[in-house]
Design a protein around this motif. Structure first.
Motif, short mmCIF file in Angstrom:
data_model
loop_
_atom_site.label_atom_id
_atom_site.label_comp_id
_atom_site.label_asym_id
_atom_site.label_seq_id
_atom_site.Cartn_x
_atom_site.Cartn_y
_atom_site.Cartn_z
N TRP A 1 -10.45 1.17 13.98
CA TRP A 1 -10.81 1.58 12.62
C TRP A 1 -12.30 1.87 12.50
CZ3 TRP A 1 -9.76 2.95 7.71
CH2 TRP A 1 -10.69 2.64 6.72
N ASN B 1 3.84 -0.91 3.78
CA ASN B 1 3.45 0.46 3.41
C ASN B 1 4.67 1.22 2.92
OD1 ASN B 1 2.54 3.39 5.37
ND2 ASN B 1 2.19 3.01 3.21
N SER C 1 -5.53 8.28 0.88
CA SER C 1 -6.21 7.97 2.13
C SER C 1 -7.15 6.80 1.91
CB SER C 1 -6.99 9.19 2.65
OG SER C 1 -8.18 9.36 1.89
N LEU C 2 -7.81 6.36 2.97
CA LEU C 2 -8.78 5.28 2.88
C LEU C 2 -10.20 5.81 3.05
CD1 LEU C 2 -6.95 2.45 4.87
CD2 LEU C 2 -7.03 2.81 2.40
N SER C 3 -10.40 7.06 2.65
CA SER C 3 -11.74 7.64 2.66
C SER C 3 -12.46 7.23 1.37
CB SER C 3 -11.66 9.16 2.75
OG SER C 3 -10.98 9.55 3.94
N GLU D 1 -9.80 4.29 -3.68
CA GLU D 1 -9.81 4.27 -2.22
C GLU D 1 -10.77 3.21 -1.70
OE1 GLU D 1 -8.79 8.98 -1.30
OE2 GLU D 1 -10.87 8.34 -1.55
N LEU E 1 -1.85 8.46 5.06
CA LEU E 1 -2.34 7.11 4.78
C LEU E 1 -1.86 6.15 5.85
CD1 LEU E 1 -3.75 5.00 2.96
CD2 LEU E 1 -1.60 4.82 1.68
N SER F 1 -9.15 -0.28 -2.28
CA SER F 1 -8.05 -0.54 -1.35
C SER F 1 -8.55 -0.85 0.04
CB SER F 1 -7.09 0.67 -1.30
OG SER F 1 -6.40 0.81 -2.52
N ARG F 2 -9.47 -0.04 0.53
CA ARG F 2 -9.91 -0.26 1.90
C ARG F 2 -10.83 -1.48 2.03
NH1 ARG F 2 -13.89 4.27 4.42
NH2 ARG F 2 -15.88 3.49 3.68
N ALA G 1 0.83 -1.20 0.00
CA ALA G 1 0.00 0.00 0.00
C ALA G 1 0.87 1.25 0.00
CB ALA G 1 -0.92 0.01 1.22
N GLN H 1 -3.93 5.84 8.94
CA GLN H 1 -5.16 5.07 8.74
C GLN H 1 -4.88 3.57 8.67
OE1 GLN H 1 -6.55 7.20 5.16
NE2 GLN H 1 -8.23 7.99 6.39
N LEU H 2 -3.78 3.20 8.02
CA LEU H 2 -3.42 1.78 7.93
C LEU H 2 -3.19 1.18 9.31
CD1 LEU H 2 -0.93 1.88 4.90
CD2 LEU H 2 -3.25 0.93 4.89
#
Length: 289
Positions: A197, A83, A58-60, A66, A96, A69-70, A6, A99-100
């Motif tokens: 999370w 990462n 980001s994981l938004s 996005e 990012l 990925s999330r 990632a 968030q990971l």
């Protein structure tokens, strides 16, 4: 074993993926979408699969990449995350990373382009960065193939240890109190390692995550509980004079800025944006897109 690779776009992720997998690559599309999916076997170990996730900031849920990925990280449960971050732009890349780490998945950080950092006269103190993030950190150069296999081997080792990551920092007390309230109400509805999370996402009013939770037959949050959560979020927003999503964004960058101060020695501090500048840019870009 499945390892997720990632990172941000242009962080050197594709170059690293090619180095780690060589010719053992498979290219297709993620199910139901046109986003390219690349997987490959780790050189020298056919039991380890590397999944190259789409490059995201980001994981938004604001772009298809996005979401892809999330969804993979949350639903497919990879054994570990490697990462890769661009050492010449830590501030943007670490967003990012924060968030990971909330996902509780064993994680290793590969700081790429460190040769360019040194050329600029700057220094990243990886030991201090590792201490701040709470997970192994490696300096690599994907372009020159330096430190890449070492980082991959460390990720495999991290996966075998099966130690879930502990989130390395706390938000302001008002936010943490609200998160604790949400976590208590969702206890038993989500996996323990991903509790942080889900809690943060509910605080941000992430509609896709709430829909996903409601689809789970074990989800037992009543409408009354959801109303209680909403009232707590509104109270926090009033106290901090901002909306919940922007509060989390600001808190992340506040933490990142503290990391930069303690982990990076810069030869020249020019062009160093303040936290508020970064928040303004990310919020503006979000709404413009």
């Amino acid at each position: 074993m499945k390892i997720a690779l990632a990172g941000n776009p242009n962080s050197g992720k594709t170059t690293l993926f090619n180095l780690l997998t060589g010719s053992n690559q498979f290219v297709g599309n993620w199910p139901g979408v046109t986003v390219e999916k690349k997987t490959g076997k780790l050189k020298g170990d056919d039991d380890v699969e590397i999944v190259d996730l789409p490059g995201v900031y980001s994981l938004s849920p604001y772009s298809l990449e996005e979401v892809v990925s999330r969804n993979f990280l949350v639903n497919e449960k990879p054994d570990a995350v490697l990462n890769i971050i661009d050492g010449t732009n830590l501030e943007r890349n670490l967003y990012l990373t924060t968030q990971l780490l909330e996902l509780g998945i064993p994680t290793v950080i590969a700081v790429n382009m460190t040769d360019a950092v040194c050329k600029n006269g700057d220094k990243i103190h990886t030991e201090e960065l590792e201490k701040n993030l709470g997970c192994p950190v490696f300096e690599i150069s994907a372009l020159k193939n330096k430190g890449c296999m070492e980082a991959a081997s460390a990720t495999v080792k991290r996966a075998l240890e099966k130690n879930t990551e502990k989130y390395p920092f706390s938000f302001d007390s008002c936010v943490e109190q609200c998160l604790s309230f949400i976590e208590n109400l969702t206890d038993g509805n989500v996996s323990k390692e991903k509790s942080r999370w889900y809690t943060v996402k509910l605080f941000e009013r992430d509609s896709k995550i709430l829909e996903q939770l409601k689809e789970n037959e074990n989800f037992e949050l009543t409408s009354e509980n959801l109303s209680l959560i909403e009232s707590k979020i509104k109270a926090c927003e009033e106290e901090m004079d901002d909306d919940s999503e922007s509060i989390i964004t600001g808190q992340r960058y506040k933490y990142i800025e503290s990391i930069i101060k303690s982990c990076v020695t810069k030869k020249n501090s020019k062009n160093h944006f303040s936290t508020s500048d970064k928040i303004d840019r990310i919020v503006t870009n979000k709404y413009l897109s």
